[in-house]
Design a protein around this motif. Structure first.
Motif, PDB file in Angstrom:
ATOM      1  N   SER A 116       0.851  -1.184   0.000  1.00 18.68           N
ATOM      2  CA  SER A 116       0.000   0.000   0.000  1.00 18.68           C
ATOM      3  C   SER A 116       0.886   1.233   0.000  1.00 18.68           C
ATOM      4  CB  SER A 116      -0.920   0.023   1.225  1.00 18.68           C
ATOM      5  OG  SER A 116      -0.175   0.301   2.404  1.00 18.68           O
ATOM      6  N   THR A 159      -3.797   3.495   0.134  1.00 19.45           N
ATOM      7  CA  THR A 159      -4.488   2.787  -0.936  1.00 19.45           C
ATOM      8  C   THR A 159      -3.640   1.616  -1.409  1.00 19.45           C
ATOM      9  OG1 THR A 159      -5.420   2.961  -3.178  1.00 19.45           O
ATOM     10  CG2 THR A 159      -3.546   4.375  -2.675  1.00 19.45           C
ATOM     11  N   ASP A 187      -5.561   4.108  -8.492  1.00 16.08           N
ATOM     12  CA  ASP A 187      -6.126   5.197  -7.691  1.00 16.08           C
ATOM     13  C   ASP A 187      -5.053   6.195  -7.273  1.00 16.08           C
ATOM     14  OD1 ASP A 187      -8.654   4.188  -7.925  1.00 16.08           O
ATOM     15  OD2 ASP A 187      -8.706   3.264  -5.941  1.00 16.08           O
TER      16      ASP A 187
END
Length: 878
Positions: A542, A558, A563
């Motif tokens: 992440s 995220t 994204d």
């Protein structure tokens, strides 16, 4: 609405005619009327879904895609994620996990994705200067030759689908990113750099955004001579970027273009529908089309595809097999028809080289077209996509038989990976050259291409009328394709791939603290490279973006690469607070990390990703006593956190007091302003992050480490790929005292090929059975085997692991590895992991259990703190 592509003679599952049931004539007409009303109702009910699904096969830009051409933010591709395979897989995973799509299997989803996002051939049409621009006209339309083949594919060749993907399945940014990655077209507008377009590049940094009127393509490109491309070694090595070859693509709208962009043509047009992979640029739409066609094999009569048109080609087969026009014969037919009708040539040219605007942020792919748009019907990316789509499509039904729940993202992930392949080590992108010769039958390819060429001739407008004699140009096209695929690709082969990649997957929670004084075009390629290397994604790492001004969050944690890239744009970077305040940043980050530990206690989190805090500094900093104290508290209260500093200049003197290991945790990354030396500089950061193992923790400790808290017996599940290895590290804060019951137990919980080997070490952070270290470190490594049968676990006792160490801070971490060892004769892998926690279906699942871990904190050690402060004080006086 066409619902069934099978031959009328194939009445599988169809309602029998009344006269076939032995009914009388009157009753027959009554039954016919009832049946007709029934089917009319079905068609009317299904019409909205079908119309929407086929919108991308119409002669105008599909309604759901129009914002990609009208919204200036979405027209600027720097606001879209880079066109890479990991980003594509990330977006597909988000679709698969969305409630709108979770019930779709691979067969359905592959078709739905194409219907929703692929519309080939959309071109920009320059309005006539004498005509006032009107708000009801969008200057884009699907008029390029690739549209007609794709129209046939979506409307008559791929399986009909009455479902659709809701527009809310992905946001606008990801929708437009998918559309760009799937849809083949060429933007041939002159940009003003044609005097240097005889050179193409592989390496170049990101461009900066400019005015909205320049939204289509305003970029700087690094160039590389085509001869170098053609003579490059098969390993894919290329020479370094030469700044003298730089070209600025900045005059797109300064030329009067014709309606179809034919008067002035760029010698290096932009090819859309391309995705960057480690093994060459690939047309992703062709790959997905091959999977979709192969997942539901069918043959379609050419009379059905011609729809009443006369086919004046004798001696051709009466059908096409869906996999061929979806991949190879589709592009070959385009090349035959266009080149033959324009020049009458019987020799058909295939293959057009090209390269990306940037290595780390690939968004524009340029093809080498010194003769304008001649002979560019089957470019290198299209050819690779055709081969990959054919290989995957031809094996997908067998794959579904052995792994019925396999997902589209998994198929792509397995094929475009360094090892293992699609349940077969030979079926992966690095082996493309061999597969193109072994898997594609020449006779079939010729027959299928000839049949589809005749079909496409009745569907695509040409500059002439072909009245016969297609056999020779088709044979020429197929022969030239086979020769080009065998001799002209300079993609990385499997041997080079394996020898230049690691056999372990990084899984870390990376917290990036960015100094805004970095120019975006300098730091963004470096960040992009780092995120690719640590494999940010659903099954990996992440990323959280923080500002160096005060440690506040800019982009929340995220696991989606797509994204992150969607959010971290130039405008977002420029909106971040400038300046560096280490004391404030470290204080706020400590609070953030403490909150994370408390949340882990709530969910009983036993282990997983490592935690790394990385400062990327471009400004000289001054470390004061207050900042040093905050760094000490952070390191001691968050024991599994590794803090790293990477700065544009050597700042060792200011930073060494803030880290655990001053020799390895302070780094220098002298990034060039144009980002062309990213790999050379960021590899030191990647190497440091690689050495930080995944965490095994006592979840009851939280952020306050109560001495009475005991873990009891808890566990977590993890997976390892065949031939790979997972590394773990345990902080002494969990085993400091002499507890006879402190243990770690590794238990294999699924079948699979090969054994699991569990190793342990106190001095070597990556212990393995075939350790490359020597001397004391090598003798420190102890390994045990879990075979496919017999004993299923290994137990490691931590009693006395800190013996001889007076403080927690002086006691080293305990390192453990779980390695999958394959027999040398392994030729196929078994799908043994079917749950959604598995990245690959051949993953081997095992359990990591801890017994009686404690909570020991050194944060109250005033001696250590005072020593550190005094040492720092006297050091600064020297």
């Amino acid at each position: 609405m066409h619902l069934d592509h099978r031959s009328p003679h194939h009445n599988n599952g169809a309602i029998p005619a009344p006269w076939e049931l032995g009914l009388g004539t009157r009753h027959s007409y009554l039954v016919i009327e009832i049946v007709s009303m029934f089917w009319l109702a079905i068609i009317l009910l299904a019409a909205p879904s079908c119309v929407r699904a086929q919108a991308t096969a119409q002669t105008n830009v599909a309604p759901e895609l129009r914002e990609c051409y009208t919204d200036p933010r979405l027209l600027d591709r720097n606001n879209l994620p880079p066109a890479t395979m990991p980003v594509l897989i990330s977006i597909i995973q988000s679709i698969e996990d969305h409630p709108n799509a979770r019930d779709f299997n691979l067969r359905q989803l592959s078709v739905l994705i194409l219907q929703a996002f692929r519309q080939d051939g959309i071109e920009y049409h320059q309005p006539d200067s004498s005509i006032a621009t009107t708000s009801n006209v969008m200057p884009f339309a699907p008029t390029f030759h690739s549209f007609y083949r794709n129209k046939l594919l979506l409307s008559r060749i791929l399986p009909a689908n009455l479902q659709n993907l809701a527009n809310s399945t992905v946001n606008s940014t990801l929708k437009c990113a998918l559309h760009r990655m799937f849809s083949t077209t060429v933007d041939a507008r002159v940009r003003g750099d044609e005097n240097k377009c005889n050179q193409l590049s592989q390496y170049r940094a990101l461009r900066t955004a400019r005015g909205l009127r320049e939204h289509l393509l305003k970029d700087d490109f690094e160039m590389l001579d085509v001869a170098t491309l053609n003579s490059a070694k098969k390993t894919g090595q290329m020479r370094q970027y030469n700044p003298n070859d730089e070209v600025d693509v900045s005059n797109l709208n300064n030329f009067d273009l014709s309606e179809r962009q034919t008067l002035l043509l760029s010698q290096c047009p932009i090819l859309d529908g391309v995705v960057s992979t480690r093994w060459g640029a690939v047309s992703a739409g062709n790959v997905i089309a091959g999977i979709a066609a192969g997942a539901q094999p069918q043959t379609i009569p050419i009379s059905e595809l011609a729809r009443g048109s006369i086919i004046n080609q004798p001696n051709i087969q009466s059908f096409v097999t869906a996999l061929y026009p979806a991949t190879l014969s589709g592009d070959l037919a385009e090349a035959v028809l266009i080149q033959n009708s324009q020049s009458g040539s019987q020799s058909i040219s295939v293959g057009t080289a090209g390269s990306w605007n940037s290595t780390q942020a690939p968004r524009y792919f340029m093809i080498h077209a010194p003769n304008g748009l001649n002979n560019i019907e089957m470019t290198d990316p299209e050819m690779r996509g055709d081969i990959d789509g054919f290989v995957l499509g031809s094996s997908i039904t067998t794959l579904l038989q052995s792994a019925s729940q396999i997902r589209l993202s998994q198929v792509l992930d397995m094929y475009y990976t360094a090892r293992n392949g699609v349940l077969d080590p030979t079926r992966r992108a690095c082996n493309r050259q061999t597969l193109s010769q072994e898997v594609i039958p020449t006779a079939n390819l010729v027959a299928e291409t000839l049949a589809f060429t005749a079909v496409l001739d009745t569907n695509m407008p040409l500059r002439g009328t072909i009245i016969g004699g297609l056999e020779q140009p088709v044979n020429s096209a197929v022969t030239n394709f086979q020769s080009y695929a065998r001799n002209n690709f300079n993609d990385l082969n499997c041997e080079f791939t394996e020898s230049n990649t690691v056999d372990f997957r990084l899984r870390t929670n990376l917290y990036l603290v960015v100094d805004v004084s970095w120019p975006y075009q300098t730091i963004y390629p470096a960040i992009s490279y780092l995120l690719d290397k640590i494999e940010v994604g659903k099954y990996g790492s992440s990323v959280t973006l923080l500002t160096a001004f005060d440690g506040s969050i800019v982009i929340n944690k995220t696991f989606s690469l797509a994204d992150f890239h969607s959010e971290y744009t130039l405008s977002r970077h420029q909106s971040m607070l400038g300046g560096i305040n280490l004391e404030t940043a470290l204080t706020n980050i400590r609070l953030l990390m403490s909150s994370e530990l408390d949340n882990e206690r709530i969910v009983n989190y036993v282990g997983g990703n490592s935690t790394v805090l990385l400062f990327l500094l471009n400004t000289a900093v001054q470390s004061n006593v207050a900042a040093m104290e905050q760094a000490r508290i952070l390191n001691e209260t968050v024991p599994d956190l590794r803090v790293l500093y990477a700065s544009s200049t050597n700042q060792f003197d200011a930073l060494w007091q803030l880290v655990r290991d001053m020799h390895n945790d302070v780094l220098t990354i002298a990034l060039s302003s144009d980002g062309t030396n990213v790999e050379r500089n960021m590899n030191s950061v990647v190497s440091r992050v690689e050495l930080i193992g995944r965490r095994i923790i006592n979840p009851t400790c939280g952020s306050d480490f109560p001495s009475s808290a005991k873990s009891g017996q808890v566990h977590f599940l993890d997976h390892v790929e065949p031939g790979y290895i997972n590394y773990y590290s345990i902080s002494p804060n969990y085993f400091y005292n002499y507890n006879d019951n402190s243990k770690v137990r590794i238990t294999r919980s699924t079948a699979g090929v090969g054994n699991l080997v569990v190793c342990q070490s106190r001095s070597w952070s990556q212990p393995r059975q075939t350790n490359i270290s020597v001397g004391a470190e090598q003798s420190d490594v102890v390994c045990q085997t879990i075979a496919t049968s017999g004993t299923r676990d290994v137990e490691i006792n931590l009693r006395g692991a800190c013996g001889g160490h007076m403080t927690i801070n002086s006691c080293p971490f305990f390192h453990i590895s779980v390695q999958s060892v394959l027999p040398t004769t392994t030729t196929a892998l078994t799908a043994v992991c079917t749950d959604r926690a598995c990245r690959f279906p051949y993953d081997i699942r095992y359990q990591v259990q801890i017994d009686d871990f404690g909570c020991f904190s050194g944060c109250g050690s005033t001696t250590v703190s005072l020593t550190l402060l005094l040492f720092a004080f006297f050091y600064n006086l020297l």
